[in-house]
Each structure stands twice: as structure tokens, then as C-alpha cells.
Design a protein around this motif. Structure first.
Motif, mmCIF file in Angstrom:
data_model
loop_
_atom_site.group_PDB
_atom_site.id
_atom_site.type_symbol
_atom_site.label_atom_id
_atom_site.label_comp_id
_atom_site.label_asym_id
_atom_site.label_seq_id
_atom_site.Cartn_x
_atom_site.Cartn_y
_atom_site.Cartn_z
ATOM 1 N N HIS A 13 -2.173 -4.285 4.917
ATOM 2 C CA HIS A 13 -1.872 -3.880 6.293
ATOM 3 C C HIS A 13 -3.154 -3.586 7.062
ATOM 4 N N CYS A 45 0.844 -1.198 0.000
ATOM 5 C CA CYS A 45 0.000 0.000 0.000
ATOM 6 C C CYS A 45 0.881 1.250 0.000
ATOM 7 N N ASP A 83 0.345 3.707 1.757
ATOM 8 C CA ASP A 83 0.271 4.226 3.128
ATOM 9 C C ASP A 83 1.664 4.567 3.664
ATOM 10 N N GLY A 136 -4.108 0.532 -1.426
ATOM 11 C CA GLY A 136 -4.904 -0.692 -1.469
ATOM 12 C C GLY A 136 -4.184 -1.874 -2.109
ATOM 13 N N CYS A 141 -6.302 -0.507 6.689
ATOM 14 C CA CYS A 141 -5.997 0.113 5.389
ATOM 15 C C CYS A 141 -7.153 1.036 4.966
ATOM 16 N N GLY A 142 -6.836 2.304 4.768
ATOM 17 C CA GLY A 142 -7.860 3.290 4.406
ATOM 18 C C GLY A 142 -8.543 2.975 3.091
HETATM 19 ZN ZN LIG Z 1 -3.512 0.974 2.963
#
Ligand SMILES: [Zn+2]
Length: 233
Positions: free
Chosen positions: A139, A86, A88, A111, A142-143
Motif C-alpha cells: 500500500h 500489511c 497497517d 511490510g 507503507c511505514g
Molecule cells: Zn504498511
């Protein structure tokens, strides 16, 4: 520091052939300085596990972060693993696996899902650079997966190009919608495993490398709270 042996292994031959093909496509001369790793997929995986253990236990060794390494890999790269993770900011592969320059070929997208550009990058990392292992790493919390879950459960519509990664992750959410447990956690795992399968079956390049036992593809989940990576093996 891993072996920098440049002896003519089976994999070197395979890589030389692949590099030659790739060079032919591009009309370019292959880089003779780029040697492939001598690690097997199992050894590469173990190296990631060892590095992650150091990260979790606050015993970082910071391998391959010297100016010697900088000069060495400037001549050519031979990463021992390709990671799809990701975007992130809390999930940087080199840090959470305690690796350095030239070690990990990283593709990142919110994602951690596969599209054609990511697939091309993974084909390059394996068939041209000779990485024997691909890791797809999701993870916790995850948003992107949370957003896709909201799109499924509440019908939330996201503006702009946010909708594109939400759409890409939605099938994973739908596949676990009726499962027990936490929807987002289940979707994070399903999303990783779906993309592992897609990569394994990606013809013509990676599917063949997998069939020939030259490349292994595994899924994993990174825990934001502890720093631990759990592999789905
Ligand atoms: Zn994520």
C-alpha cells in the motif's frame, strides 16, 4: 452470495486429497463439512475487483455478514482467496474488498513480506482449504517500507524486532535504489513483486499448485487516499 454448491468438482477431489494428507500429518480426521470454493482464480480476482469498486464508490453491499453466513461457515471454511497484506490499520482486506465471513483467508505482517510462518498459512489456505488465488497487497506510504528505505539511504538502525522486518524488506529497496522516481513507491512495488515470485516458487506445495494451474499468485497496491486497489497483472 456465491455458490454453495457441494458437487464433486475436480477441485473438490484435489482438496479432499490435500486435506487427507494434511490430516495424516496431524494425525487428525479431515473436516468433512469444509467444501472448497467453485470459483476459478480469474473469477476470484474479478470478485475482489468488483468489491473494491463498491468500496471506492461508497456502494458497499456487505456480503456474507448475516447470521445465516455465520452458522454456515462455522461448519467449515472455503475462502475464495488468500491475501498477504500489511498489518497497517488502514488496509483491512474484508473492508477494502467488501467481503464478509469466510471469504478471505488473511495473513498480515508489517511490510507484507513472506516468511516461513506466512508461507505455511498460505499453503494451508490453498492446498487444504482450496483457495485458487493468492494476492500480495502492498500500500501507499507503507511505514515498514519507508523504514527499510531509511535503513538503506541513511543507514538508520532500528531497535528491537523492528530491525527484523526492516531487514526482510531491505533487499526490495536495494533492488530499486538506482531507479528513477520515488524510492519508497518503487520499493513498495518491488517488495510486492519479489514476494509474489517467492510464493510462486515455494516448493513443494504452492509451486506445484501454480505449475498445475490450480493456483494463481498476483500482486497489488492499495491507495490510502482513494481506497483503490491496483493489481499488477
Ligand atoms: Zn504498511
Amino acid at each position: 452470495m456465491h455458490s454453495q454448491s457441494h458437487h464433486f468438482s475436480r477441485r473438490t477431489l484435489i482438496q479432499a486429497t490435500a486435506t487427507g494428507l494434511f490430516a495424516t500429518y496431524l494425525g487428525l480426521k479431515a473436516d468433512p463439512a469444509a467444501a472448497v470454493t467453485d470459483l476459478t482464480a480469474a473469477q476470484a480476482l474479478q470478485r475482489l475487483k468488483d468489491g473494491n469498486k463498491r468500496w471506492v464508490n461508497n456502494k458497499l453491499e456487505h456480503p456474507d455478514l448475516t447470521t445465516t453466513r455465520l452458522k454456515e461457515v462455522a461448519k467449515g471454511q472455503n475462502p475464495f482467496v488468500a491475501v498477504l497484506s500489511c498489518a497497517d490499520s488502514r488496509v483491512p482486506s474484508e473492508i477494502v474488498f467488501d467481503q464478509g465471513l469466510g471469504d478471505i483467508f488473511v495473513t498480515r505482517v508489517a511490510g507484507n513480506f513472506l516468511d516461513d510462518n506466512i508461507l505455511g498459512s498460505l499453503e494451508f489456505a490453498t492446498s487444504v482449504l482450496g483457495a485458487p488465488l493468492i494476492v500480495v497487497m502492498g500500500h501507499s506510504r507503507c511505514g515498514a517500507v519507508q523504514a527499510a528505505s531509511k535503513a538503506v539511504t541513511e543507514g538508520t538502525v532500528f531497535p528491537g524486532h523492528l530491525a527484523d522486518f526492516v531487514d526482510a524488506i531491505k533487499p526490495a529497496v536495494l533492488s530499486v535504489k538506482d531507479q528513477k522516481g520515488d524510492l519508497v513507491d518503487n520499493a513498495i512495488k518491488a517488495n510486492v513483486l519479489r514476494n509474489v515470485e517467492k510464493i510462486k516458487l515455494a516448493r513443494p506445495i504452492i509451486a506445484k499448485l501454480v505449475d498445475d494451474n490450480k493456483v494463481k499468485v498476483v500482486g497489488a497496491r492499495y491507495e490510502l487516499d482513494t481506497g483503490e486497489v491496483v493489481f499488477f497483472e
